[in-house]
Scaffold this motif. Structure first.
Motif, PDB file in Angstrom:
ATOM      1  N   LEU A  97      23.942  59.641  -4.002  1.00  0.00           N
ATOM      2  CA  LEU A  97      22.697  58.416  -3.308  1.00  0.00           C
ATOM      3  C   LEU A  97      22.280  58.408  -5.204  1.00  0.00           C
ATOM      4  N   GLY A  98      21.932  57.016  -5.677  1.00  0.00           N
ATOM      5  CA  GLY A  98      22.030  56.975  -7.049  1.00  0.00           C
ATOM      6  C   GLY A  98      22.317  56.762  -8.029  1.00  0.00           C
ATOM      7  N   GLU A  99      24.337  57.516  -7.622  1.00  0.00           N
ATOM      8  CA  GLU A  99      25.297  57.415  -8.611  1.00  0.00           C
ATOM      9  C   GLU A  99      25.501  56.066  -9.360  1.00  0.00           C
ATOM     10  N   GLU A 100      25.284  55.177  -9.117  1.00  0.00           N
ATOM     11  CA  GLU A 100      24.906  53.674  -9.286  1.00  0.00           C
ATOM     12  C   GLU A 100      24.507  52.861 -10.330  1.00  0.00           C
ATOM     13  N   GLN A 101      23.239  53.952 -10.474  1.00  0.00           N
ATOM     14  CA  GLN A 101      21.748  53.815 -11.738  1.00  0.00           C
ATOM     15  C   GLN A 101      22.374  54.603 -12.853  1.00  0.00           C
ATOM     16  N   VAL A 102      23.710  55.740 -12.765  1.00  0.00           N
ATOM     17  CA  VAL A 102      24.132  56.220 -13.830  1.00  0.00           C
ATOM     18  C   VAL A 102      24.317  55.469 -14.910  1.00  0.00           C
ATOM     19  N   ASP A 103      24.360  56.053 -15.618  1.00  0.00           N
ATOM     20  CA  ASP A 103      25.202  55.238 -17.059  1.00  0.00           C
ATOM     21  C   ASP A 103      26.202  56.150 -17.056  1.00  0.00           C
ATOM     22  N   ARG A 104      27.327  56.300 -16.500  1.00  0.00           N
ATOM     23  CA  ARG A 104      28.558  56.753 -16.473  1.00  0.00           C
ATOM     24  C   ARG A 104      29.276  56.702 -17.430  1.00  0.00           C
ATOM     25  N   ASN A 150      28.339  56.438 -20.447  1.00  0.00           N
ATOM     26  CA  ASN A 150      27.551  56.966 -21.631  1.00  0.00           C
ATOM     27  C   ASN A 150      27.838  58.116 -21.570  1.00  0.00           C
ATOM     28  N   LEU A 151      27.255  59.306 -19.911  1.00  0.00           N
ATOM     29  CA  LEU A 151      27.470  60.453 -20.488  1.00  0.00           C
ATOM     30  C   LEU A 151      28.611  61.362 -20.383  1.00  0.00           C
ATOM     31  N   LEU A 152      29.914  60.107 -19.625  1.00  0.00           N
ATOM     32  CA  LEU A 152      31.276  61.123 -20.662  1.00  0.00           C
ATOM     33  C   LEU A 152      31.492  61.324 -22.244  1.00  0.00           C
ATOM     34  N   ARG A 153      30.723  59.678 -22.683  1.00  0.00           N
ATOM     35  CA  ARG A 153      30.742  59.726 -24.142  1.00  0.00           C
ATOM     36  C   ARG A 153      30.327  61.256 -24.755  1.00  0.00           C
ATOM     37  N   GLU A 201      27.732  62.741  -9.034  1.00  0.00           N
ATOM     38  CA  GLU A 201      27.023  63.378  -9.034  1.00  0.00           C
ATOM     39  C   GLU A 201      27.370  64.669  -9.007  1.00  0.00           C
ATOM     40  N   PHE A 202      28.136  65.010  -8.041  1.00  0.00           N
ATOM     41  CA  PHE A 202      29.584  66.308  -8.953  1.00  0.00           C
ATOM     42  C   PHE A 202      29.346  66.129 -10.200  1.00  0.00           C
ATOM     43  N   LEU A 203      29.731  65.855 -10.941  1.00  0.00           N
ATOM     44  CA  LEU A 203      29.863  66.478 -12.178  1.00  0.00           C
ATOM     45  C   LEU A 203      28.325  66.262 -13.282  1.00  0.00           C
ATOM     46  N   VAL A 255      18.431  63.107 -18.789  1.00  0.00           N
ATOM     47  CA  VAL A 255      17.565  64.433 -19.378  1.00  0.00           C
ATOM     48  C   VAL A 255      18.624  65.305 -20.537  1.00  0.00           C
ATOM     49  N   LEU A 256      19.815  65.864 -19.122  1.00  0.00           N
ATOM     50  CA  LEU A 256      21.476  66.029 -19.645  1.00  0.00           C
ATOM     51  C   LEU A 256      21.364  65.749 -21.053  1.00  0.00           C
ATOM     52  N   VAL A 257      21.849  63.855 -20.988  1.00  0.00           N
ATOM     53  CA  VAL A 257      22.204  63.262 -22.334  1.00  0.00           C
ATOM     54  C   VAL A 257      20.708  63.898 -23.113  1.00  0.00           C
ATOM     55  N   ALA A 258      20.078  63.164 -23.240  1.00  0.00           N
ATOM     56  CA  ALA A 258      18.947  63.741 -24.426  1.00  0.00           C
ATOM     57  C   ALA A 258      18.997  65.105 -24.957  1.00  0.00           C
ATOM     58  N   LEU A 259      19.296  66.148 -24.453  1.00  0.00           N
ATOM     59  CA  LEU A 259      19.482  67.782 -24.478  1.00  0.00           C
ATOM     60  C   LEU A 259      20.709  68.124 -25.230  1.00  0.00           C
ATOM     61  N   ALA A 260      21.472  67.451 -24.668  1.00  0.00           N
ATOM     62  CA  ALA A 260      22.972  67.311 -25.210  1.00  0.00           C
ATOM     63  C   ALA A 260      22.951  66.877 -26.973  1.00  0.00           C
ATOM     64  N   GLU A 261      22.600  65.035 -26.751  1.00  0.00           N
ATOM     65  CA  GLU A 261      21.909  63.966 -27.855  1.00  0.00           C
ATOM     66  C   GLU A 261      21.286  64.885 -29.101  1.00  0.00           C
ATOM     67  N   MET A 262      20.275  65.436 -28.570  1.00  0.00           N
ATOM     68  CA  MET A 262      19.654  66.480 -29.409  1.00  0.00           C
ATOM     69  C   MET A 262      19.709  67.952 -29.628  1.00  0.00           C
TER      70      MET A 262
END
Length: 227
Positions: free
Chosen positions: A139-146, A148-151, A175-177, A207-214
């Motif tokens: 649920l909600g996978e289509e809203q994820v910027d995949r 950018n997440l992989l980058r 979702e799994f990732l 949140v995950l991306v923001a933490l990694a970028e920080m």
């Protein structure tokens, strides 16, 4: 049938669950968490759940006075208000009274109160009502910027000189990732709790991306030029 398919609505889960308080550890739906169980109170808990529904709630302590290396706190320590219940999907007895288990996450819960029992481990009355969407896989996978997440993930791995099975990462569902990365991430208790309590998959990914970028920025690394 996957380990979580048997749970189709919140009412399929018990209103009282034994909890395993662990500092810096979270669980999320359909992600897995390996645990090395050796304390006598939790060995007894594990024996009890294996004889029953195989369900354990993972939750973090809330008290600021929990020692830095004290992963499993004393009975008196206040716990967080939100955790995640998982099912024991792998179980192995080892030498020296240890058990190696894997929990597969089912859904999050709000703690209502603590049950009074004679057991050596803690049991909580919980509500799953706010997290019914956790039972809907993907649920909600289509809203994820995949993209950018992989980058950002590649930048993080490169900056920390970590190897990864990149073809497997690219094949994994969003979702799994996201949920697996949140569970495995090396962040502290507050950051972990923020990942757990993120309202939906997109916000959790953000949140995950923001933490990694920080972390990348603080170490002088940047993924902005990576392809």
């Amino acid at each position: 049938m996957s380990p979580t398919d048997r749970y189709r609505r919140p009412a399929d889960l018990p209103p009282r669950i034994p909890v395993f308080p662990l500092r810096g550890a979270i669980l999320l739906p359909r992600a897995t968490l390996p645990l090395n169980v050796f304390e006598p109170r939790y060995l007894e808990m594990l024996d009890d759940v294996m004889a029953g529904d195989r369900l354990i709630g993972i939750i973090q302590p809330a008290a600021a006075d929990v020692g830095e290396f004290e992963e499993s706190p004393l009975e008196s320590v206040v716990l967080r208000n939100v955790g995640c219940v998982g099912r024991v999907t792998s179980y192995q007895e080892t030498d020296h009274e240890r058990r190696m288990i894997t929990l597969t996450g089912i859904m999050r819960y709000d703690v209502l109160d603590e049950a009074v029992t004679d057991l050596p481990y803690r049991v909580m009355s919980v509500s799953y009502d706010r997290y019914a969407s956790d039972l809907s896989e993907g649920l909600g996978e289509e809203q994820v910027d995949r993209t950018n997440l992989l980058r950002v993930l590649r930048s993080y791995l490169d900056a920390n000189k970590l190897e990864a099975d990149w073809p497997a990462i690219q094949r994994a569902s969003s979702e799994f990732l996201i949920n697996a990365l949140c569970v495995m991430s090396p962040y502290g208790p507050e950051e972990k709790q923020a990942l757990l309590e993120a309202q939906d998959l997109k916000r959790r990914a953000d949140v995950l991306v923001a933490l990694a970028e920080m972390e990348l920025a603080s170490s002088g690394n940047s993924g902005s030029t990576l392809q």
